[in-house]
Design an enzyme around this catalytic site. Structure first.
Site, mmCIF file in Angstrom:
data_model
loop_
_atom_site.group_PDB
_atom_site.id
_atom_site.type_symbol
_atom_site.label_atom_id
_atom_site.label_comp_id
_atom_site.label_asym_id
_atom_site.label_seq_id
_atom_site.Cartn_x
_atom_site.Cartn_y
_atom_site.Cartn_z
ATOM 1 N N SER A 226 0.911 -1.296 -0.072
ATOM 2 C CA SER A 226 -0.087 -0.063 0.219
ATOM 3 C C SER A 226 0.941 1.344 -0.008
ATOM 4 O O SER A 226 1.711 1.497 -0.662
ATOM 5 C CB SER A 226 -0.905 -0.017 1.184
ATOM 6 O OG SER A 226 -1.897 0.782 1.045
ATOM 7 N N GLU A 339 -9.146 -5.703 -4.344
ATOM 8 C CA GLU A 339 -8.596 -4.560 -3.473
ATOM 9 C C GLU A 339 -9.556 -3.665 -2.897
ATOM 10 O O GLU A 339 -9.558 -3.398 -1.882
ATOM 11 C CB GLU A 339 -7.685 -3.540 -4.289
ATOM 12 C CG GLU A 339 -6.413 -4.482 -4.752
ATOM 13 C CD GLU A 339 -5.343 -4.334 -3.930
ATOM 14 O OE1 GLU A 339 -5.500 -3.887 -2.948
ATOM 15 O OE2 GLU A 339 -4.198 -4.957 -4.413
ATOM 16 N N HIS A 447 -7.824 -5.432 -0.001
ATOM 17 C CA HIS A 447 -6.635 -4.817 0.033
ATOM 18 C C HIS A 447 -5.916 -5.365 1.418
ATOM 19 O O HIS A 447 -6.624 -5.233 2.424
ATOM 20 C CB HIS A 447 -6.987 -3.337 -0.033
ATOM 21 C CG HIS A 447 -5.871 -2.636 0.164
ATOM 22 N ND1 HIS A 447 -4.870 -2.395 -0.853
ATOM 23 C CD2 HIS A 447 -5.237 -1.602 1.050
ATOM 24 C CE1 HIS A 447 -3.859 -1.485 -0.605
ATOM 25 N NE2 HIS A 447 -4.120 -1.151 0.644
#
Length: 534
Positions: A226, A339, A447
Site C-alpha cells: 500500500s 482490492e 486490500h
C-alpha cells in the site's frame, strides 16, 4: 542514562488505514542502559552498532533487536527538517521492546492504525536467523495511506526461518511526514517528503550496521505494501536511494499515475497550515513547529503523498518508468483480486449504509469521472447481474480495476522493458477478515489480505488460516524469500513463475492451486482503463 518509556497499546490485527499492520505495540525504549558488558560480552544477542551496543533476545530459531533508534527525534526545531542520525549512547542499550510509533489519529471503531504515538518515533527492528550469515536482507515499509501504521505490526518469523534478515521501521506520517510549505523550504526551495527521507536514512543505517546482525548489505530488498509499496516506487525513482538496495517488492502500492509537483504541494500545504491555525506569513514556520502534536494530528488533512521536488524525486515515477531513469533492480509486484472492497465499506457503506441498486448508476458515474471510461460503458462492463446483484461488490470491482489492477499492470509493463519483473495477483476470496464488521457483500481478496500470509499477525478468534491457506502462506513465504535471496521467486520442484513480458503472464496465488495465468487484462477490463496499451 535513564530509559524513556513509550506508550503501550493492546494487541490487535490492524489495517493501517489502507494497509494491514497487525501486532502488539510494546513500550518503547528511548535511552540507554548503563550495564557493563561483563560476563555477557560473548552473547550473540549483544551487537555493536555504529552508535552503540544493543542487547536483543532470541528464540530457538531467530534473534531479534527491537526499538533501535536510527534517527534523532524529529521534534521541536527538527520538525519538518531532513532527519539526522540517532545520537550515540554509552553502555548497553536494551533492545527487547518496540520503540514508540509515530503520531496518528484514532480510526475506531475500525481496527485501523494505532492512535497516539510520539514524535520521537524513528526506531527500527531487526530480526535475524540464529545461523551464521551473511544473510540477505528485506527492509519492510509499512502502509497506512501515509498517515497510519507502525513497524511492530509485522512478525516476520517465517521469513527469518527461510534465512532472511528482516528490518521493519517507523517513519513520519501525515502532515509531519509530508507537509510542503514555503515557510519550511530548505535552501533550494524544497519541502515535504520527510517520510521518504526517514526511510532512506533507515536504508543507510542498514548499509552501515546490518553486517553486525548477520545481514549482507550488498543483498538488500526494499519491500512494502500500500503506502509502503508507493514508497518503494519512490525509492526506485530517487537518485538518493541509488545503491541502497538490490531488489524491490511492491505490493498493492505502485499505481498512482502522477504525483504533485513541489509547487502544487506547497499550495496545498499553505491551505493545510491555515486549517491547523497557522496562516501564511513570516511567522508560519514558528507557528507550525509550536503546534501541539495532538492539535496537528486532529486538524491535518487526510490525504498525503510525496511530491516531485526535483531532488529526492527529480521526476514523476510514471515518466521515470517509461524512460528507464530509475534504480534498475529486479522487481516483484502485484495486487489482490478485490482490492477496493474494504474501502467500499469503510468509505461508503459504514457511513451511508449499503448502496441501493437504484443508486448504482449515479455511483458509477461519479467513480468514472475523469477516466477514459464513460458511465454508460462502465454499466455495460460492470452489470449488477455479474456481481450477485450487489451494487457494493460491482462498484468495488470497477474501482479495483481502475485504481489498482490495471495501474499495477502498467507498472509491470513499463519496468519490464528495463529490468526483470515478476507479477502476481493474490486471489484467496475467503481470506480471513478481522479488521472490519461484515458488509452487505463479501470482502473476498481485499486490500492487504495477503499480509497475514507473509507475516505472523494476531487475528480475532476463529479467523486463523485453514489448512489450505496455511499451505498457500508457506508457498508465498518461500517465493518471497527466494526473490530476496536472488531476484527470482522460483522454487525448485515447483511450477515455474515466468518473468513478466510477452504473454502478459501473472502468477495467481490461490489456496487450491497457484498457477500461471494470462487473462489478467481481460478479467480486470484493462483494455477499457488503458486504451491504446497492449
Amino acid at each position: 542514562m535513564s530509559k524513556r518509556r513509550g506508550n503501550t497499546v493492546p494487541a490487535g490485527f490492524r489495517l493501517a488505514g489502507m494497509m494491514l499492520a497487525a501486532g502488539l505495540a510494546l513500550s518503547g525504549c528511548g535511552g540507554s542502559d548503563d550495564d557493563e558488558e561483563g560476563e555477557n560480552s560473548g552473547d550473540a544477542t549483544r551487537v555493536e552498532t555504529r552508535a552503540g551496543t544493543v542487547q536483543g533476545s532470541e528464540t530457538n530459531t531467530t534473534r531479534a533487536w527491537l526499538g533501535i533508534p536510527y534517527g534523532a527525534p524529529p521534534s521541536g526545531e527538527r520538525r519538518w527538517r531532513a532527519p539526522e542520525p540517532a545520537a550515540a549512547w554509552s553502555g548497553v542499550r536494551p533492545a527487547t521492546v518496540h520503540g514508540p510509533h509515530c503520531p496518528q489519529p484514532d480510526t475506531a471503531p475500525l481496527q485501523y492504525g494505532t492512535p497516539g504515538g510520539q514524535e520521537d518515533c524513528l526506531y527500527l527492528n531487526v530480526y535475524a536467523p540464529r545461523s551464521a550469515g551473511p544473510h540477505p536482507v528485506m527492509v519492510w515499509i509499512h502502509g497506512g495511506a501515509f498517515y497510519l501504521g507502525r513497524s511492530n505490526g509485522y512478525d516476520p518469523t517465517r521469513l527469518v526461518e527461510q534465512g532472511i534478515v528482516v528490518v521493519t521501521l517507523n517513519y513520519r506520517l501525515g502532515a509531519l511526514g509530508f507537509l510542503a510549505h514555503p515557510a519550511l523550504n530548505d535552501a533550494e526551495g524544497r519541502s515535504g517528503n520527510y517520510a521518504l527521507m526517514d526511510q532512506q536514512l533507515a536504508l543507510r543505517w542498514v548499509q552501515d550496521n546490518i553486517a553486525a546482525f548477520g545481514g549482507d548489505p550488498g543483498q538488500v530488498t526494499v519491500a512494502g505494501q500500500s503506502a509502503g509499496g508507493s514508497s518503494v516506487v519512490a525509492h526506485l525513482v530517487s537518485p538518493d536511494a541509488a545503491g541502497l538496495f538490490q531488489r524491490a517488492i511492491v505490493q498493492s502500492g505502485g499505481y498512482q499515475r502522477s504525483l504533485p509537483t513541489g509547487e502544487q504541494a506547497q499550495v496545498r500545504g499553505v491551505q493545510a497550515a491555515e486549517a491547523m491555525g497557522c496562516p501564511d506569513g513570516p511567522g508560519a514556520a514558528a507557528c507550525l513547529r509550536a503546534l501541539p502534536v495532538d492539535t496537528l494530528i486532529a486538524k491535518q488533512p487526510r490525504s498525503h503523498a510525496p511530491n516531485v521536488d526535483g531532488a529526492l524525486l527529480p521526476r514523476d515515477p510514471a515518466s521515470a518508468w517509461s524512460s528507464g531513469q530509475f534504480n534498475q533492480v529486479p522487481v516483484l509486484t502485484g495486487s489482490t483480486h478485490d482490492e477496493y472492497t474494504v474501502f467500499q465499506y469503510n468509505q461508503s457503506e459504514m457511513i451511508r449504509g449499503p448502496l441501493a441498486p437504484e443508486d448504482y448508476p449515479a455511483a458509477v458515474a461519479a467513480a468514472v469521472a475523469g477516466t477514459p471510461v464513460t458511465a454508460a460503458d462502465a454499466l455495460v462492463l460492470y452489470p449488477l447481474s455479474a456481481y450477485d446483484n450487489s451494487p457494493g461488490l460491482a462498484l468495488s470491482a470497477l474501482v479495483t480495476d481502475a485504481s489498482f489492477a490495471c495501474g499495477g499492470r502498467r507498472l509491470a509493463q513499463a519496468l519490464a522493458e528495463h529490468v526483470p519483473v515478476y507479477a502476481y495477483e493474490f486471489d484467496d476470496r475467503d481470506a480471513p477478515m478481522s479488521l472490519q464488521p461484515p458488509a452487505s457483500f463479501p470482502y473476498k481478496a481485499y486490500h492487504a489480505a495477503e499480509i497475514q500470509y507473509l507475516f505472523d499477525v494476531p487475528t480475532a478468534a476463529g479467523q486463523e488460516l485453514d489448512a489450505a491457506q496455511r499451505r498457500l502462506a508457506q508457498e508465498m513465504v518461500e517465493r518471497w524469500a527466494r526473490f530476496v535471496r536472488g531476484g527470482n521467486p522460483n522454487v525448485e520442484g515447483a511450477t515455474a513463475w515466468p518473468a513478466y513480458g510477452a504473454g502478459d503472464r501473472y502468477w495467481r496465488f490461490k489456496p487450491d492451486a497457484s498457477t500461471v495465468f494470462g487473462n489478467f487484462a481481460a478479467d480486470h477490463h484493462c483494455e477499457a482503463w488503458t486504451p491504446g496499451e497492449r
